[in-house]
Design a protein around this motif. Structure first.
Motif, PDB file in Angstrom:
ATOM      1  N   ALA A   1       4.967   7.698   3.615  1.00  0.00           N
ATOM      2  CA  ALA A   1       5.515   9.051   3.636  1.00  0.00           C
ATOM      3  C   ALA A   1       4.695   9.942   4.561  1.00  0.00           C
ATOM      4  N   ASP A   2       3.355   9.780   4.554  1.00  0.00           N
ATOM      5  CA  ASP A   2       2.496  10.566   5.428  1.00  0.00           C
ATOM      6  C   ASP A   2       1.189   9.811   5.652  1.00  0.00           C
ATOM      7  N   PRO A   3       1.125   8.975   6.695  1.00  0.00           N
ATOM      8  CA  PRO A   3      -0.105   8.200   6.932  1.00  0.00           C
ATOM      9  C   PRO A   3      -1.321   9.054   7.243  1.00  0.00           C
ATOM     10  N   MET A   4      -1.105  10.322   7.649  1.00  0.00           N
ATOM     11  CA  MET A   4      -2.250  11.199   7.907  1.00  0.00           C
ATOM     12  C   MET A   4      -3.041  11.500   6.629  1.00  0.00           C
ATOM     13  N   LEU A   5      -2.441  11.240   5.465  1.00  0.00           N
ATOM     14  CA  LEU A   5      -3.138  11.461   4.201  1.00  0.00           C
ATOM     15  C   LEU A   5      -3.844  10.205   3.698  1.00  0.00           C
ATOM     16  N   ASN A   6      -3.687   9.086   4.402  1.00  0.00           N
ATOM     17  CA  ASN A   6      -4.395   7.874   3.988  1.00  0.00           C
ATOM     18  C   ASN A   6      -5.898   8.063   4.149  1.00  0.00           C
TER      19      ASN A   6
ATOM     20  N   PRO B   1       9.329   5.866   2.047  1.00  0.00           N
ATOM     21  CA  PRO B   1      10.653   5.627   2.622  1.00  0.00           C
ATOM     22  C   PRO B   1      11.043   4.152   2.533  1.00  0.00           C
ATOM     23  N   GLY B   2      12.333   3.904   2.471  1.00  0.00           N
ATOM     24  CA  GLY B   2      12.828   2.541   2.577  1.00  0.00           C
ATOM     25  C   GLY B   2      12.803   1.746   1.288  1.00  0.00           C
ATOM     26  N   VAL B   3      12.379   2.353   0.176  1.00  0.00           N
ATOM     27  CA  VAL B   3      12.353   1.631  -1.095  1.00  0.00           C
ATOM     28  C   VAL B   3      13.260   2.370  -2.067  1.00  0.00           C
ATOM     29  N   ASP B   4      14.202   1.647  -2.640  1.00  0.00           N
ATOM     30  CA  ASP B   4      15.204   2.278  -3.498  1.00  0.00           C
ATOM     31  C   ASP B   4      15.129   1.706  -4.909  1.00  0.00           C
ATOM     32  N   ASP B   5      13.936   1.794  -5.523  1.00  0.00           N
ATOM     33  CA  ASP B   5      13.799   1.321  -6.905  1.00  0.00           C
ATOM     34  C   ASP B   5      13.686   2.478  -7.887  1.00  0.00           C
ATOM     35  N   GLY B   6      13.855   3.714  -7.381  1.00  0.00           N
ATOM     36  CA  GLY B   6      13.838   4.883  -8.257  1.00  0.00           C
ATOM     37  C   GLY B   6      12.452   5.375  -8.606  1.00  0.00           C
ATOM     38  N   TYR B   7      11.418   4.767  -8.025  1.00  0.00           N
ATOM     39  CA  TYR B   7      10.055   5.163  -8.387  1.00  0.00           C
ATOM     40  C   TYR B   7       9.445   6.060  -7.322  1.00  0.00           C
ATOM     41  N   ASP B   8       8.899   7.179  -7.747  1.00  0.00           N
ATOM     42  CA  ASP B   8       8.144   8.066  -6.872  1.00  0.00           C
ATOM     43  C   ASP B   8       6.805   8.304  -7.553  1.00  0.00           C
TER      44      ASP B   8
ATOM     45  N   GLU C   1       0.839  -1.206   0.000  1.00  0.00           N
ATOM     46  CA  GLU C   1       0.000   0.000   0.000  1.00  0.00           C
ATOM     47  C   GLU C   1       0.871   1.252   0.000  1.00  0.00           C
ATOM     48  N   ALA C   2       1.868   1.276   0.889  1.00  0.00           N
ATOM     49  CA  ALA C   2       2.723   2.454   1.041  1.00  0.00           C
ATOM     50  C   ALA C   2       3.523   2.750  -0.220  1.00  0.00           C
ATOM     51  N   TYR C   3       3.790   1.725  -1.014  1.00  0.00           N
ATOM     52  CA  TYR C   3       4.558   1.906  -2.251  1.00  0.00           C
ATOM     53  C   TYR C   3       3.939   2.969  -3.145  1.00  0.00           C
ATOM     54  N   TRP C   4       2.606   3.096  -3.075  1.00  0.00           N
ATOM     55  CA  TRP C   4       1.911   3.988  -4.006  1.00  0.00           C
ATOM     56  C   TRP C   4       1.808   5.413  -3.506  1.00  0.00           C
ATOM     57  N   GLN C   5       2.196   5.654  -2.249  1.00  0.00           N
ATOM     58  CA  GLN C   5       2.202   7.045  -1.773  1.00  0.00           C
ATOM     59  C   GLN C   5       3.520   7.699  -2.150  1.00  0.00           C
ATOM     60  N   TYR C   6       3.489   9.001  -2.338  1.00  0.00           N
ATOM     61  CA  TYR C   6       4.665   9.722  -2.807  1.00  0.00           C
ATOM     62  C   TYR C   6       5.892   9.453  -1.934  1.00  0.00           C
ATOM     63  N   ASP C   7       7.046   9.362  -2.558  1.00  0.00           N
ATOM     64  CA  ASP C   7       8.329   9.358  -1.850  1.00  0.00           C
ATOM     65  C   ASP C   7       8.321   8.387  -0.669  1.00  0.00           C
TER      66      ASP C   7
END
Length: 620
Positions: A429-434, A379-386, A371-377
């Motif tokens: 990146a910001d769970p308050m926006l979920n 953290p903790g994932v270094d595949d170059g995708y934002d 789920e978190a993968y799809w939120q902007y920027d």
């Protein structure tokens, strides 16, 4: 007599002028008009008509120049790109199309932008979103139940067919929604879905014209009026969009612009519905292609966003709707299914054009990291995708709630499900926006899911209103709506609202038309939701929670102006809480005031909370 002749001559000239706006040779112009002084300078025009691809365009209009023009596989399309500078002024812009000495003129309108005050506001954790399906909410204009030229008319005898709800029905009940405490409305797509009756396209996710409101809901102008009226009542409007697919009766499908406009179903088949593949570092090309290039269902052609002309078209369509209607946000359907790079570009360009705007993507996956993968920027994932996407639909919260009230409690079960899903918020990146929810149009209703247990229902709703993020409430929840003795099909949780139709025998939109139990639940929900409007601790406060014990869960929302204590006790019996355990928050407070009932709880020592309760107290 002279005056009459002059009048007829004037009307005749007006009709000739009107016909000249769009020459006969041009059947479709997308977008139908544009504006000057926009936050973007580029305009793409898609022109469709017989052999238009053989024409070449020119324009002489101050501040405007053609930067590119493309003929494509079909000879009937011409794509024009314009640069509209800050010097351009509103007016009618003549575009001359020439072929073999023949010229036709398209008089294209450039409008003045409306005042931006009160438009494009965005949405955040201070909001509560009310979700409804326009076809199922209320029928404010029975005259559009059947529209000549469209394939399906309303049929109230069959819940799998259109019921006749419309934009006017929503407008008629804006006060009802506002009185519930809701601050924003989102309803499933209102774009034209002219699909065969047996397909059941009342849901709106099979678009056949991306620039037109479905006439069975109303008109573009009525939708714009709805947004304006919602704004006047201090409510926001979120538009539902789909860029993954269209309906197979979209006019493109009769004459595709290019051979790769949609993915080939013979090659890719239907999607694998495995959203986690998109973020899987070990995913095969086969699975990735199946996810992103397969059709959602056989009636929904999968769009190829790698096609630059199509990508530009879709982005511009989004900007057109935002500018035209004044909407405050977008919910993007099936966000994990289209091309990832395109979705990142789309979100980036929309938010650059409208910085106060917000977008939530439907990211229906099965784990918190996915789920978190799809939120902007993230953290903790270094595949170059934002993704550039601010908000995601938090299916993990929804799943945890459903499990919490349907399992025997233990270290990992019961209310512990809520604790453990929130304890993983560090990946966002910001769970308050979920965007959090108990249910929606694709899931069984929460009252049914918790076994029609009123106490569990209220516990779940109170959690939704007080945990971090942006709550979304599905229409009918305020009435504790169930499934009306239907099975597990979509229509079981997509009922019409009693009173939304002229021939209904009662109206739940009025106190008199509701049962005593419905009034009791609606009043409780309205009290809690309205309190939330001004609760700074819920909007901005940090969340501090304690490890669940014996199927109880305690958390606090802490803000410099307010501290809120939430205690969940899922046991049948009352439970006594040891104050010492919560001293880091409770020190300095003597009592709490229940935000619904006003009753006090003494927190100067150990305190007791009733069974099957989520208590919400402001600490004093």
């Amino acid at each position: 007599m002279k005056k009459i002749c002059s009048l007829f001559l004037f009307l005749f000239l007006l009709s000739i002028l009107a016909q000249a706006q769009t020459p006969q040779e041009i059947q479709i112009v997308d977008p139908p008009f544009w504006w000057v002084e926009m936050p973007v300078n580029e305009l793409q025009l898609q022109l469709y008509g017989e052999e238009l691809g053989h024409y070449r365009a020119s324009v002489e209009y101050p501040g405007v120049e053609i930067t590119a023009q493309y003929a494509v596989d079909s000879p009937n399309y011409l794509f024009l790109y314009f640069d509209i500078s800050e010097d351009a002024r509103a007016g009618t812009m003549p575009i001359t199309l020439t072929r073999d000495g023949k010229s036709i003129t398209l008089n294209y309108e450039l409008k003045t932008r409306e005042s931006q005050e009160g438009r494009h506001q965005g949405f955040d954790a201070s909001d509560v979103i009310y979700l409804m399906m326009p076809d199922r909410f209320a029928n404010g204009d029975p005259s559009n139940d059947s529209v000549e030229g469209l394939l399906e008319a309303a049929d109230r005898s069959n819940p799998e067919r259109r019921q006749g709800g419309d934009i006017q029905g929503v407008m008629d009940h804006l006060d009802y929604i506002k009185d519930l405490g809701m601050t924003a409305i989102w309803f499933t797509p209102i774009i034209e879905n002219d699909m065969a009756a047996e397909y059941g396209a009342y849901h709106g996710y099979a678009a056949t014209d991306l620039y037109r409101v479905d006439r069975r809901y109303g008109s573009n102008e009525e939708y714009k009026k709805l947004v304006e009226e919602a704004h006047q009542k201090d409510m926001k409007v979120i538009m539902d969009m789909i860029h993954n697919h269209i309906g197979d009766r979209h006019w493109w499908m009769d004459d595709l612009p290019t051979s790769d406009w949609v993915h080939d179903i013979e090659e890719y088949g239907t999607t694998n519905f495995r959203g986690a593949v998109a973020s899987d570092p070990y995913a095969s090309e086969y699975d990735s292609d199946k996810l992103m290039n397969g059709w959602f269902v056989k009636e929904m052609p999968d769009l190829n966003q790698k096609n630059e002309l199509l990508a530009d078209y879709l982005i511009q369509n989004t900007i057109w709707w935002i500018e035209y209607s004044g909407i405050d946000g977008i919910r993007m359907d099936t966000y994990v299914y289209p091309d990832q790079q395109y979705m990142a570009r789309w979100a980036k360009e929309v938010l650059e054009a409208y910085p106060n705007f917000n977008i939530v993507g439907e990211s229906w996956v099965n784990t918190v990291p996915a789920e978190a993968y799809w939120q902007y920027d993230e953290p903790g994932v270094d595949d170059g995708y934002d993704s550039n996407l601010p908000s995601v639909t938090d299916f993990q919260i929804a799943n945890a709630i459903r499990q919490a009230f349907n399992e025997d409690f233990g270290w990992l079960n019961g209310l512990s499900k809520l604790y453990y899903v929130l304890s993983q918020d560090f990946v966002y990146a910001d769970p308050m926006l979920n965007v959090n929810f108990l249910d929606n149009h694709d899931m069984g209703r929460i009252y049914e899911t918790v076994g029609k247990d009123e106490d569990y229902f209220k516990m779940a709703y109170a959690f939704l209103m007080t945990t971090r993020g942006i709550p979304q409430v599905y229409y009918g929840t305020e009435l504790m709506m169930g499934h009306e003795n239907r099975g597990g099909d979509d229509e079981a949780w997509r009922q019409t609202m009693p009173g939304g139709w002229p021939d209904d025998d009662r109206s739940v939109f009025t106190e008199k038309g509701r049962t005593d139990k419905e009034n009791e639940i609606l009043d409780w929900i309205s009290e809690l939701t309205t309190w939330r409007k001004d609760a700074a601790a819920i909007h901005e406060g940090r969340l501090v929670h304690f490890v669940p014990e014996n199927n109880t869960y305690v958390y606090f929302r802490v803000h410099e102006k307010q501290t809120v204590m939430v205690v969940m006790n899922a046991n049948e019996e009352p439970y006594t809480f040891n104050r010492t355990r919560f001293a880091e928050i409770l020190n300095g407070f003597e009592h709490g005031v229940n935000v619904v009932s006003g009753e006090k709880i003494d927190v100067s020592g150990d305190f007791e909370v009733s069974g099957k309760t989520t208590g919400v107290w402001e600490l004093r």
